[in-house]
Write a protein that holds these residues in place. Structure first.
Motif, PDB file in Angstrom:
ATOM      1  N   GLY A   1      17.743 -10.068   1.440  1.00 11.60           N
ATOM      2  CA  GLY A   1      17.472  -8.546   1.039  1.00 11.60           C
ATOM      3  C   GLY A   1      16.555  -8.549  -0.300  1.00 11.60           C
ATOM      4  O   GLY A   1      16.249  -9.396  -0.749  1.00 11.60           O
ATOM      5  N   ASN A   2      16.558  -7.175  -0.649  1.00 11.94           N
ATOM      6  CA  ASN A   2      15.681  -6.790  -1.952  1.00 11.94           C
ATOM      7  C   ASN A   2      16.081  -7.671  -3.098  1.00 11.94           C
ATOM      8  O   ASN A   2      17.483  -7.393  -3.404  1.00 11.94           O
ATOM      9  CB  ASN A   2      15.780  -5.211  -2.089  1.00 11.94           C
ATOM     10  CG  ASN A   2      14.824  -4.778  -3.240  1.00 11.94           C
ATOM     11  OD1 ASN A   2      15.108  -5.100  -4.305  1.00 11.94           O
ATOM     12  ND2 ASN A   2      13.766  -4.284  -3.003  1.00 11.94           N
ATOM     13  N   THR A   3      15.302  -8.221  -3.677  1.00 12.06           N
ATOM     14  CA  THR A   3      15.666  -9.152  -5.116  1.00 12.06           C
ATOM     15  C   THR A   3      16.255  -8.460  -6.234  1.00 12.06           C
ATOM     16  O   THR A   3      17.642  -8.637  -6.523  1.00 12.06           O
ATOM     17  CB  THR A   3      14.401  -9.922  -5.326  1.00 12.06           C
ATOM     18  OG1 THR A   3      13.963 -10.510  -4.443  1.00 12.06           O
ATOM     19  CG2 THR A   3      15.205 -11.122  -6.509  1.00 12.06           C
ATOM     20  N   LEU A   4      15.834  -7.227  -6.453  1.00 17.49           N
ATOM     21  CA  LEU A   4      16.226  -6.769  -7.748  1.00 17.49           C
ATOM     22  C   LEU A   4      17.659  -5.702  -7.324  1.00 17.49           C
ATOM     23  O   LEU A   4      18.197  -5.688  -8.075  1.00 17.49           O
ATOM     24  CB  LEU A   4      15.386  -5.676  -8.179  1.00 17.49           C
ATOM     25  CG  LEU A   4      13.970  -6.493  -8.765  1.00 17.49           C
ATOM     26  CD1 LEU A   4      12.735  -5.525  -9.164  1.00 17.49           C
ATOM     27  CD2 LEU A   4      14.538  -7.398 -10.015  1.00 17.49           C
ATOM     28  N   THR A   5      17.540  -5.251  -5.891  1.00 19.86           N
ATOM     29  CA  THR A   5      18.716  -4.346  -5.455  1.00 19.86           C
ATOM     30  C   THR A   5      20.012  -5.361  -5.355  1.00 19.86           C
ATOM     31  O   THR A   5      20.979  -5.116  -5.955  1.00 19.86           O
ATOM     32  CB  THR A   5      18.254  -3.707  -4.317  1.00 19.86           C
ATOM     33  OG1 THR A   5      17.465  -2.783  -4.666  1.00 19.86           O
ATOM     34  CG2 THR A   5      19.457  -2.818  -3.875  1.00 19.86           C
TER      35      THR A   5
ATOM     36  N   LEU B   1       6.428  -3.262 -11.234  1.00 24.80           N
ATOM     37  CA  LEU B   1       7.000  -4.559 -10.924  1.00 24.80           C
ATOM     38  C   LEU B   1       6.639  -5.000  -9.471  1.00 24.80           C
ATOM     39  O   LEU B   1       6.038  -4.392  -8.640  1.00 24.80           O
ATOM     40  CB  LEU B   1       8.469  -4.510 -11.320  1.00 24.80           C
ATOM     41  CG  LEU B   1       9.188  -3.273 -10.437  1.00 24.80           C
ATOM     42  CD1 LEU B   1       9.613  -3.507  -9.219  1.00 24.80           C
ATOM     43  CD2 LEU B   1      10.518  -3.060 -11.289  1.00 24.80           C
ATOM     44  N   LEU B   2       6.962  -6.321  -9.009  1.00 28.87           N
ATOM     45  CA  LEU B   2       6.647  -6.900  -7.972  1.00 28.87           C
ATOM     46  C   LEU B   2       8.004  -6.775  -7.264  1.00 28.87           C
ATOM     47  O   LEU B   2       9.105  -7.293  -7.642  1.00 28.87           O
ATOM     48  CB  LEU B   2       6.567  -8.167  -8.147  1.00 28.87           C
ATOM     49  CG  LEU B   2       4.946  -8.496  -8.514  1.00 28.87           C
ATOM     50  CD1 LEU B   2       4.579 -10.023  -8.459  1.00 28.87           C
ATOM     51  CD2 LEU B   2       4.037  -7.739  -7.410  1.00 28.87           C
ATOM     52  N   ASN B   3       7.984  -5.995  -5.913  1.00 27.43           N
ATOM     53  CA  ASN B   3       9.119  -5.889  -5.051  1.00 27.43           C
ATOM     54  C   ASN B   3       9.330  -6.916  -3.898  1.00 27.43           C
ATOM     55  O   ASN B   3       7.989  -7.265  -3.488  1.00 27.43           O
ATOM     56  CB  ASN B   3       9.273  -4.606  -4.475  1.00 27.43           C
ATOM     57  CG  ASN B   3      10.223  -3.724  -4.477  1.00 27.43           C
ATOM     58  OD1 ASN B   3      11.507  -4.420  -4.564  1.00 27.43           O
ATOM     59  ND2 ASN B   3      10.304  -2.366  -4.010  1.00 27.43           N
TER      60      ASN B   3
ATOM     61  N   MET C   1       6.934   3.496  -5.139  1.00 31.60           N
ATOM     62  CA  MET C   1       6.433   3.182  -3.846  1.00 31.60           C
ATOM     63  C   MET C   1       5.774   1.891  -3.571  1.00 31.60           C
ATOM     64  O   MET C   1       5.109   1.486  -4.695  1.00 31.60           O
ATOM     65  CB  MET C   1       5.654   4.410  -3.250  1.00 31.60           C
ATOM     66  CG  MET C   1       5.229   4.142  -1.852  1.00 31.60           C
ATOM     67  SD  MET C   1       3.940   5.337  -1.282  1.00 31.60           S
ATOM     68  CE  MET C   1       4.820   6.909  -1.370  1.00 31.60           C
ATOM     69  N   LYS C   2       6.193   1.193  -2.654  1.00 26.02           N
ATOM     70  CA  LYS C   2       5.594  -0.012  -2.201  1.00 26.02           C
ATOM     71  C   LYS C   2       4.175   0.197  -1.814  1.00 26.02           C
ATOM     72  O   LYS C   2       3.744   0.886  -1.026  1.00 26.02           O
ATOM     73  CB  LYS C   2       6.230  -0.836  -1.026  1.00 26.02           C
ATOM     74  CG  LYS C   2       7.609  -1.386  -1.373  1.00 26.02           C
ATOM     75  CD  LYS C   2       7.944  -2.239  -0.516  1.00 26.02           C
ATOM     76  CE  LYS C   2       9.647  -2.782  -0.655  1.00 26.02           C
ATOM     77  NZ  LYS C   2      10.082  -3.479   0.589  1.00 26.02           N
ATOM     78  N   GLU C   3       3.120  -0.561  -2.483  1.00 25.76           N
ATOM     79  CA  GLU C   3       1.675  -0.399  -2.034  1.00 25.76           C
ATOM     80  C   GLU C   3       1.317  -1.301  -0.813  1.00 25.76           C
ATOM     81  O   GLU C   3       1.820  -2.283  -0.738  1.00 25.76           O
ATOM     82  CB  GLU C   3       0.873  -0.777  -3.320  1.00 25.76           C
ATOM     83  CG  GLU C   3      -0.569  -0.684  -3.045  1.00 25.76           C
ATOM     84  CD  GLU C   3      -1.556  -1.407  -4.434  1.00 25.76           C
ATOM     85  OE1 GLU C   3      -2.004  -0.583  -5.033  1.00 25.76           O
ATOM     86  OE2 GLU C   3      -1.351  -2.324  -4.525  1.00 25.76           O
ATOM     87  N   SER C   4       0.436  -0.761  -0.087  1.00 23.57           N
ATOM     88  CA  SER C   4       0.047  -1.376   0.966  1.00 23.57           C
ATOM     89  C   SER C   4      -1.442  -0.713   1.723  1.00 23.57           C
ATOM     90  O   SER C   4      -1.581   0.503   0.923  1.00 23.57           O
ATOM     91  CB  SER C   4       0.942  -1.200   2.512  1.00 23.57           C
ATOM     92  OG  SER C   4       1.026   0.121   2.700  1.00 23.57           O
TER      93      SER C   4
ATOM     94  N   ARG D   1       3.485  -5.240  -4.621  1.00 21.66           N
ATOM     95  CA  ARG D   1       3.274  -4.488  -5.683  1.00 21.66           C
ATOM     96  C   ARG D   1       4.136  -2.887  -5.575  1.00 21.66           C
ATOM     97  O   ARG D   1       4.119  -2.215  -4.635  1.00 21.66           O
ATOM     98  CB  ARG D   1       1.918  -3.854  -6.145  1.00 21.66           C
ATOM     99  CG  ARG D   1       1.047  -4.904  -6.669  1.00 21.66           C
ATOM    100  CD  ARG D   1      -0.221  -4.875  -6.936  1.00 21.66           C
ATOM    101  NE  ARG D   1      -0.748  -3.711  -7.045  1.00 21.66           N
ATOM    102  CZ  ARG D   1      -1.069  -2.985  -8.162  1.00 21.66           C
ATOM    103  NH1 ARG D   1      -0.947  -3.701  -9.231  1.00 21.66           N
ATOM    104  NH2 ARG D   1      -1.695  -1.505  -8.199  1.00 21.66           N
ATOM    105  N   TYR D   2       4.952  -2.521  -6.806  1.00 23.70           N
ATOM    106  CA  TYR D   2       5.547  -1.409  -6.674  1.00 23.70           C
ATOM    107  C   TYR D   2       5.192  -0.612  -7.559  1.00 23.70           C
ATOM    108  O   TYR D   2       5.060  -0.869  -8.825  1.00 23.70           O
ATOM    109  CB  TYR D   2       7.280  -1.923  -6.959  1.00 23.70           C
ATOM    110  CG  TYR D   2       8.206  -0.532  -6.773  1.00 23.70           C
ATOM    111  CD1 TYR D   2       8.571  -0.242  -5.554  1.00 23.70           C
ATOM    112  CD2 TYR D   2       8.699   0.175  -7.852  1.00 23.70           C
ATOM    113  CE1 TYR D   2       9.290   1.021  -5.208  1.00 23.70           C
ATOM    114  CE2 TYR D   2       9.562   0.947  -7.624  1.00 23.70           C
ATOM    115  CZ  TYR D   2       9.979   1.490  -6.410  1.00 23.70           C
ATOM    116  OH  TYR D   2      10.788   2.600  -6.262  1.00 23.70           O
ATOM    117  N   CYS D   3       4.497   0.752  -7.280  1.00 23.50           N
ATOM    118  CA  CYS D   3       4.133   1.688  -8.238  1.00 23.50           C
ATOM    119  C   CYS D   3       4.364   3.070  -8.194  1.00 23.50           C
ATOM    120  O   CYS D   3       5.314   3.552  -7.394  1.00 23.50           O
ATOM    121  CB  CYS D   3       2.214   1.553  -7.740  1.00 23.50           C
ATOM    122  SG  CYS D   3       1.555  -0.245  -7.538  1.00 23.50           S
TER     123      CYS D   3
END
Length: 532
Positions: free
Chosen positions: A183-187, A114-116, A97-100, A212-214
């Motif tokens: 778009g999403n870098t890793l996807t 990782l960093l999304n 989940m993306k942290e916010s 941050r993706y956690c």
């Protein structure tokens, strides 16, 4: 009246204490945790065409389970259902989940996996768009209902075409229907890898909307988040994180802007490094040696733990096979001993018993020795031994499970190899048990083991006529946690590869596709009889 008031006060106190104690107990460490995740978010987490739940997040949780002892049960679902799963009591963990700031009021977040982020992608041969300013007036492809739609429209003053999936948006860019994709870098990186088009695309400018993706848990479950963080740290320290990252995200798409910046920075760093190296080389070497020793020891401990776990998963099959083999000599011994009291004066019977009973006891002793040699941990010792004899000893450990399988052995009895005998047993057992599983549903199951010699090498081939594997699957056969079995853990062939490497051998796998069988090719050093 006073008695009623006292009872009410007492009930209230008990209620408060129960709630306090329940909160402490509810978030203690459990034996098994329910993990919710998105069913269609490759390469992070997704259900593939065969119904297998896989992805970077799934492998990370499996790795955490290995190093912490926590057990997880996975529940793939729609993202909106996964998001509310903890609140509804359906799950204990949301695996990605993306942290916010808003979400921090509901969840505790782990250390970052990782960093999304999002990136701007253009064709590699596009010379007109070199930075964000060049996007003005251009046509952009974007995922439908992307959260960044309004910001992109306002910031870049572009025409936006929305697509149902990122794969569709990428296809539009590759066909030249749009000028750029956001778009999403890793996807997008993963989709380019799957399409074999990673060299056709480049990134311009900096990443945008970086978060941050956690892993997320209930905001009160501090014990669990501490345990998860400890697992993440251990995986990163051991090098397993890097392996999983490369497996799912591969090599990144090149960034046109950073290409020249990187070259300039590398030049400065090298110059400064050379100057510094002259002054601190001795101190650096000592520190480096200590770091390498620590790292090597950590990896050795982790690999040994994987090997031990791999042995344990087959232990029930080996024990049942040995029990079956021991039953025959025990029956013979029992037959003699039950008749002995009545035939003490029968000289012929006594002589037969004196010859047969020790032989049967030796058979039992030999089986137990083989089993102990397989299970006892010891330092690897590479020695020369007879290939055929050691192969037949190992097959005894799983003979019971062969059943109606036609096992063909085509190995010259004069061949000797240089290998650790314990490692050889574990490798052969892994391959054989995989083959036995693969041919279960075949009408005429067969496994063939043959050996060929080439100068100072001996090649051992294991062939079966089972279900086989396709090209997409077979490339990952030696990766950790990769399995096509419903109940497999994906460690067997990974451990086999580690053992072969340690003995300076080579191993590979081949298959012509599903339904065509499987071949495992093991190449080892040739030995000599006088080297035993």
């Amino acid at each position: 009246m006073k008695a009623v008031v006292k009872r009410c006060i007492r009930a209230g106190v008990i209620f408060i204490l129960v709630n306090i104690l329940w909160t402490d107990l509810a978030y203690g460490l459990e034996d098994r945790y329910r993990v919710a995740g998105d069913s269609q978010f490759p390469p992070y987490e997704f259900v593939d065409a065969d119904g297998v739940y896989k992805g970077f997040n799934v492998d990370m949780l499996k790795a955490i389970s290995l190093v912490t002892g926590l057990e997880f049960e996975f529940f793939p679902m729609k993202w909106e259902d996964a998001y509310y799963s903890i609140e509804r009591g359906q799950a204990d963990i949301i695996q990605g989940m993306k942290e916010s700031e808003e979400r921090k009021s509901k969840f505790l977040f782990s250390d970052s996996l990782l960093l999304n982020s999002q990136s701007i992608f253009v064709l590699d041969n596009n010379a007109d768009i070199n930075n964000e300013r060049d996007l003005v007036g251009k046509t952009i492809s974007l995922l439908k209902e992307d959260i960044s739609y309004n910001e992109i429209k306002r910031k870049y003053n572009v025409e936006i075409i929305e697509y149902e999936s990122l794969d569709g948006a990428l296809e539009a860019l590759l066909k030249g229907e749009v000028d750029a994709l956001i778009g999403n870098t890793l996807t997008v990186n993963y989709l380019c890898k799957e399409r074999n088009s990673i060299d056709l695309i480049k990134i311009i400018g900096d990443t945008i909307n970086e978060q941050r993706y956690c892993i997320a848990v209930d905001k009160n479950n501090e014990l669990l988040i501490e345990k998860l963080n400890a697992g993440i740290a251990e995986i990163q320290k051991s090098g397993m994180y890097d392996s999983l990252y490369r497996k799912w995200f591969g090599a990144p798409i090149k960034n046109a802007r950073t290409r020249y910046e990187t070259l300039w920075k590398v030049t400065i760093v090298i110059a400064f490094g050379l100057l510094t190296l002259v002054l601190v080389v001795q101190s650096f070497n000592r520190k480096l040696k200590r770091m390498v020793d620590i790292k090597t020891e950590e990896q050795r401990v982790l690999i040994n733990e994987l090997r031990r776990f791999d042995k344990l998963q087959f232990m029930d099959k080996i024990i049942s096979s040995i029990a079956h083999e021991i039953r025959n000599p025990l029956t013979s011994i029992k037959l003699y001993t039950t008749q002995m009291k009545d035939k003490l004066k029968d000289e012929e019977f006594i002589l037969a018993a004196a010859e047969d009973i020790p032989e049967e006891i030796d058979r039992i002793d030999g089986l137990i020795k083989e089993f102990m040699e397989y299970t006892s941990p010891r330092k690897a010792i590479i020695e020369s031994f007879n290939l055929y004899e050691e192969l037949m000893k190992t097959i005894k450990l799983v003979k019971f499970h062969l059943g109606n399988i036609d096992l063909l052995i085509d190995v010259d009895k004069s061949y000797y190899i240089k290998f650790d005998t314990g490692h050889f047993k574990q490798i052969v057992l892994n391959i054989l048990l995989n083959s036995i599983d693969a041919v279960k549903e075949v009408n005429h199951p067969a496994i063939r083991i043959r050996a060929t010699i080439n100068n100072d090498k001996i090649t051992l081939l294991f062939d079966d006529n089972g279900h086989g594997m396709n090209e997409d699957d077979i490339q990952y056969i030696f990766e950790p946690f990769y399995t096509t079995k419903e109940y497999g853990n994906g460690l067997g062939m990974f451990v086999v590869k580690q053992l072969v490497d340690e003995n300076e051998g080579m191993i590979s796998a081949s298959s012509h596709g599903k339904g065509t069988g499987m071949s495992i090719i093991l190449e080892v050093k040739r030995g000599e009889p006088n080297e035993e």
